[in-house]
Design a protein around this motif. Structure first.
Motif, PDB file in Angstrom:
ATOM      1  N   ASP A  41      -0.486  -1.685   2.992  1.00  0.00           N
ATOM      2  CA  ASP A  41       0.173  -0.435   2.597  1.00  0.00           C
ATOM      3  C   ASP A  41       0.838  -0.598   1.236  1.00  0.00           C
ATOM      4  O   ASP A  41       1.536  -1.597   0.983  1.00  0.00           O
ATOM      5  CB  ASP A  41       1.233  -0.048   3.634  1.00  0.00           C
ATOM      6  CG  ASP A  41       0.609   0.197   5.008  1.00  0.00           C
ATOM      7  OD1 ASP A  41      -0.514   0.736   5.043  1.00  0.00           O
ATOM      8  OD2 ASP A  41       1.231  -0.161   6.025  1.00  0.00           O
ATOM      9  N   ASP A  55       0.763  -6.433   3.427  1.00  0.00           N
ATOM     10  CA  ASP A  55      -0.285  -6.603   4.423  1.00  0.00           C
ATOM     11  C   ASP A  55       0.366  -6.935   5.758  1.00  0.00           C
ATOM     12  O   ASP A  55       0.890  -8.026   5.954  1.00  0.00           O
ATOM     13  CB  ASP A  55      -1.233  -7.730   3.996  1.00  0.00           C
ATOM     14  CG  ASP A  55      -2.482  -7.793   4.871  1.00  0.00           C
ATOM     15  OD1 ASP A  55      -2.453  -7.189   5.959  1.00  0.00           O
ATOM     16  OD2 ASP A  55      -3.458  -8.439   4.469  1.00  0.00           O
ATOM     17  N   GLU A  56       0.347  -5.970   6.668  1.00  0.00           N
ATOM     18  CA  GLU A  56       0.992  -6.143   7.978  1.00  0.00           C
ATOM     19  C   GLU A  56       0.352  -7.280   8.767  1.00  0.00           C
ATOM     20  O   GLU A  56       1.007  -7.962   9.546  1.00  0.00           O
ATOM     21  CB  GLU A  56       0.867  -4.835   8.772  1.00  0.00           C
ATOM     22  CG  GLU A  56       1.575  -4.843  10.111  1.00  0.00           C
ATOM     23  CD  GLU A  56       3.081  -4.684   9.988  1.00  0.00           C
ATOM     24  OE1 GLU A  56       3.788  -5.153  10.886  1.00  0.00           O
ATOM     25  OE2 GLU A  56       3.541  -4.099   8.973  1.00  0.00           O
ATOM     26  N   TRP A  91       1.506  -4.261  -2.612  1.00  0.00           N
ATOM     27  CA  TRP A  91       1.163  -3.844  -1.258  1.00  0.00           C
ATOM     28  C   TRP A  91       1.752  -4.823  -0.240  1.00  0.00           C
ATOM     29  O   TRP A  91       2.055  -5.973  -0.569  1.00  0.00           O
ATOM     30  CB  TRP A  91      -0.351  -3.807  -1.062  1.00  0.00           C
ATOM     31  CG  TRP A  91      -1.055  -2.683  -1.747  1.00  0.00           C
ATOM     32  CD1 TRP A  91      -1.446  -1.500  -1.206  1.00  0.00           C
ATOM     33  CD2 TRP A  91      -1.501  -2.636  -3.121  1.00  0.00           C
ATOM     34  NE1 TRP A  91      -2.089  -0.719  -2.140  1.00  0.00           N
ATOM     35  CE2 TRP A  91      -2.137  -1.395  -3.319  1.00  0.00           C
ATOM     36  CE3 TRP A  91      -1.414  -3.534  -4.187  1.00  0.00           C
ATOM     37  CZ2 TRP A  91      -2.692  -1.025  -4.525  1.00  0.00           C
ATOM     38  CZ3 TRP A  91      -1.947  -3.164  -5.400  1.00  0.00           C
ATOM     39  CH2 TRP A  91      -2.578  -1.919  -5.570  1.00  0.00           C
TER      40      TRP A  91
END
Length: 882
Positions: free
Chosen positions: A686, A673-674, A671
């Motif tokens: 995301d 992570d913004e 994933w």
């Protein structure tokens, strides 16, 4: 009861300890000293945000202000008339104010907050009050005064500061028994927050540091005690062997930062080849790395082991009513804003009184001259008679006045010169009175709408002084750096299997791996025991060590395969397990716990591999099958405390490796992570995709560069990244870009030619710019044309980029999009396309020409064309047929 001055003795009258109680003046001296340091030296006042020395400096500068620069030495000497301390402390305090670039307009060498260089001597540098300082700090009419320390002069109790100055500048001080640390905040954000407070809205303010950098304010706690701010330097990768530090964490300088890097290098925590400090107006520290060292891991190591990351503990303490007050920054802003409103009100009321006095006297003057009352005093011989005559002459004309006439008013009328009376212009006098009435009405309107007036005041400050004061510090939530993952393996680990020792000093024994002094190691023995311990020079584990390695916490990918005999003559079991968490230095039994248990086969598999082994039994009794194969892939992975599956109840002679296995673990989900701009395997952010060992990550930046990398949680990403996804090698990348040299838009489609290497796909020209990029199989773009003078603007055109241009090399120029002037290019939804089933990257087959044609036919697309957009005889671009 013990009286003052008595000695404390026990029941046997044997003296043990003497307690002397202080009386008289000694009793109060310490408290007086502590109170003086708190109130008069270390802690700022909440009313104006100044410490006493700062307030006296600003007052002295106002005394000396004539619009020109003054020598700092002169200002310091003048300040000593108000401040009962030495010139050095005053000069240092003045330099600190000047370096904050808010209240003082400086000239000369005032030092450098980036490098830590000190300012020149006070006789060489000059200063004057800034326009902002003159605007918001001073107003003698609404200032309360007190006698200076020697009684010779008057100084302000507090300056009428109409701005949250304390939060803008920050403040720090250590007193007796308490301290304060208020962090600086952004100028524009403070004004916006003040306006929101006046509007009754909620607001949040966070610090902003002059050294820029990156900060995590998730535990700021409104600046109260117990809060913490994590600050980091901004570090980027210049090339594969060079890092650039371009912004500093608050509280450090380039010198202290470089010193911390060198110390970490000397201790072996990081490895640095050379450091260059090119700092001037901007920070630029080049950290050169040895070849083969990961830049991403080194960045994390700099955060973990050097001053590139530090934490700050704020403590909001101010003086209010001569007492310390612990308060958060939100409340500080509210009080400052409310105080500004009251000061604005006082200012308006004073102006109103002044204008009303001017209107009153202007009206009296007009009556006095217009009605020629001055002639009534010609026959008067006494002063009382003069006053009475004027008073009598005014009475028929003063009904419209707003206050009674006083003797002082009449005295002022007698002081009017004959020349003024002779040149008196009634129209001009009335215009002056009308103008004063307008000003009075305006001030009364402001007083009636005081909040709106205050909002307009703050808005003006933002407009006049906000330019160039945008936020410098980036707000970001940090991920925790695992020091064990980024530390340089600066020592070697050895093992003596027979005697059962592991450590870094066993250099004559078997080498295991490189490690660091903060690592943990995991050890397995022949008896089926396991232990995790800290790396040390020499540690006894137990005789018969069969496996030793550096231990990774929370590692679910490393799977241990084991076959053991339960007890001296019991059955044998097979098991697979991972070790994710343990208690250090505790011995764990991996068998069923019976005495005499022994490990018959053991392997450690970094990616969950499951091998095939051959089981050989001893000849005993009527056993018919003495040899068979066991596949570890058939065994489920369970916890390390599980008993395992039964292999055989008969004695095993030996276990042999028959065939190496492949991973039985699912592809690793990754994933992004913004929030923290990092990859993770914990499900935060995301989902990018499922990755096997050979899969790569595709990264495209706005600057027009592309690269493929192996995904690692230690990776750092550029802020200009616009595409990050799992890389499919045969999937084209489509680009529309503006060629700065040719001043035209071009289209190109290409595949990645070299894995792991960053390549540029647009020309290296200052004006070249990436317009759109797509990784869809069949992307569609929309061209929006610019309006040409004298002609109608052309209609938008849709383009199938897959048909527009064939695949070319990444360095190819591409095909010209159009000769017409383009306003912008937009990326639309792609055309439907049945992508090949996603398998391993190296198993993906290229879609051949016939498949593409067939797919196009099904989608209703036209045949593939190369070159520029097709045009008719008039040069008009043909519309794409959906």
């Amino acid at each position: 009861m013990i009286e003052e001055g008595d000695d404390l003795i026990d029941e046997q009258d044997e003296p043990k300890e003497t307690i002397t109680r202080v009386t008289g003046m000694y009793k109060d001296w310490f408290l007086d000293y502590a109170s003086y340091v708190i109130l008069e030296r270390a802690v700022p006042a909440i009313e104006d945000g100044f410490k006493p020395v700062q307030r006296r400096i600003m007052h002295s500068m106002k005394d000396l202000d004539d619009g020109r620069y003054n020598k700092v030495a002169n200002i310091v000497g003048h300040t000593m008339q108000y401040h009962p301390h030495g010139d050095a402390s005053i000069a240092d305090a003045m330099v600190q104010i000047g370096q904050k670039d808010l209240l003082i307009d400086t000239q000369g060498n005032w030092g450098n907050i980036l490098t830590g260089d000190r300012a020149a001597a006070s006789r060489y540098i000059e200063a004057r009050i800034s326009k902002f300082g003159l605007d918001v700090v001073f107003n003698p009419k609404i200032t309360e005064w007190q006698a200076s320390y020697d009684g010779r002069r008057k100084e302000p109790i507090n300056l009428p500061v109409m701005f949250p100055l304390l939060l803008a500048q920050g403040g720090e001080g250590i007193a007796v028994g308490l301290s304060t640390k208020i962090l600086p905040h952004n100028f524009i954000e403070l004004i916006d927050a003040s306006i929101k407070h006046l509007q009754g809205k909620r607001f949040t303010i966070l610090p902003d540091f002059p050294t820029a950098g990156i900060a995590d304010f998730s535990n700021y706690n409104d600046g109260l005690r117990g809060g913490k701010v994590r600050v980091r330097a901004r570090i980027s990768q210049h090339d594969k062997n060079t890092l650039v530090i371009s912004e500093l964490p608050f509280g450090t300088t380039t010198s202290s930062l470089i010193d911390s890097i060198l110390k970490a290098n000397d201790k072996g925590k990081i490895r640095v080849k050379k450091i260059e400090d090119n700092t001037a107006a901007e920070v630029e520290i080049l950290v050169h790395l040895p070849s083969g060292l990961s830049p991403d891991k080194t960045i994390d190591a700099l955060y973990a082991f050097t001053n590139c990351e530090s934490s700050i503990s704020p403590l909001g303490c101010v003086i209010e009513d001569n007492k310390p007050l612990f308060v958060g920054v939100t409340e500080m802003l509210r009080r400052s804003t409310d105080n500004t409103v009251q000061l604005l009100k006082q200012e308006l009321e004073i102006k109103l009184g002044e204008f009303e006095d001017q209107w009153h006297f202007a009206s009296l003057e007009r009556i006095f001259i217009e009605n020629r009352i001055y002639r009534d005093i010609e026959e008067e011989e006494t002063w009382e008679g003069v006053i009475g005559a004027i008073d009598k002459g005014l009475k028929p004309h003063i009904a419209h006045l707003k206050r009674p006439i006083t003797t002082e008013d009449i005295t002022r009328l007698t002081e009017i010169r004959i020349k003024r009376i002779s040149k008196f212009d009634i129209d001009k006098a009335q215009q002056k009175i009308d103008a004063l009435e307008d000003q009075i009405a305006e001030i009364k309107h402001h007083l009636a709408h005081l909040i709106d007036y205050a909002i307009a005041y703050f808005t003006r400050l933002k407009k006049d002084y906000g330019e160039g004061r945008e936020r410098k510090t980036e707000i970001r939530i940090f991920d925790d750096v695992d020091a064990t993952k980024v530390v340089i393996r600066n020592t070697k680990l050895y093992v003596n299997r027979e005697e059962g020792f592991v450590g870094t000093s066993l250099k004559r024994d078997e080498y295991v791996a490189d490690c660091s002094d903060i690592d943990d190691i995991i050890v397995f023995t022949k008896e089926g025991k396991m232990m995790v311990t800290k790396v040390d020079a020499k540690t006894f584990i137990g005789k018969g060590i069969i496996h030793v390695a550096v231990f990774k916490k929370k590692d679910k990918r490393t799977i241990y395969n084991m076959i053991y005999r339960d007890g001296r003559s019991g059955p044998s079991y097979i098991k697979r397990f991972a070790v994710t968490s343990i208690t250090r230095d505790r011995e764990y039994d991996l068998t069923n716990g019976n005495k005499g248990s022994v490990s018959l086969y053991f392997s450690a598999n970094p990616n969950g591999e499951a091998e095939v082994v051959s089981i050989n039994l001893r000849q005993a009794g009527s056993i018919k099958k003495l040899k068979w194969e066991v596949d570890f892939a058939d065994i489920l992975i369970k916890g390390r405390v599980s008993k395992g599956n039964l292999v055989t109840k008969y004695p095993i002679k030996r276990v042999e490796l028959k065939e190496k296995g492949i991973s039985t673990l699912k592809p690793r989900k990754i994933w992004f992570d913004e929030t923290v701009q990092r990859l993770n395997v914990d499900g935060r952010g995301d989902l990018i995709g499922e990755f096997r060992g050979e899969d790569k990550l595709l990264i495209i930046n706005q600057s027009g560069t592309v690269k493929t990398v192996t995904p690692e949680v230690t990776m750092h990403f550029d802020s200009s990244m616009i595409v990050m996804e799992k890389w499919v090698p045969k999937k084209p990348i489509s680009v529309v870009y503006f060629n700065g040299e040719k001043e035209m838009y071009y289209v190109k489609r290409f595949l990645i030619e070299q894995e792991g290497r960053e390549e540029s796909f647009i020309p290296d020209h200052p004006n070249s710019q990436l317009e759109i990029v797509s990784t869809d199989w069949k992307p569609v773009a929309e061209v929006v044309f610019a309006k040409v003078r004298g002609k109608d603007r052309k209609e938008n055109v849709k383009i199938n980029l897959e048909e527009f241009i064939a695949l070319k090399g990444i360095s190819a120029l591409g095909n010209q999009l159009t000769r017409d002037k383009v306003n912008q290019v937009n990326l639309l939804d792609p055309l439907p396309f049945l992508a090949p089933e996603e398998v391993h990257a190296d198993e993906l087959e290229v879609v051949d020409e016939t498949e593409v044609s067939s797919s196009n036919a099904e989608d209703g697309g036209a045949s593939k064309t190369n070159g520029n957009l097709d045009k008719d005889d008039e040069g008009q671009i043909k519309l794409f047929e959906n």
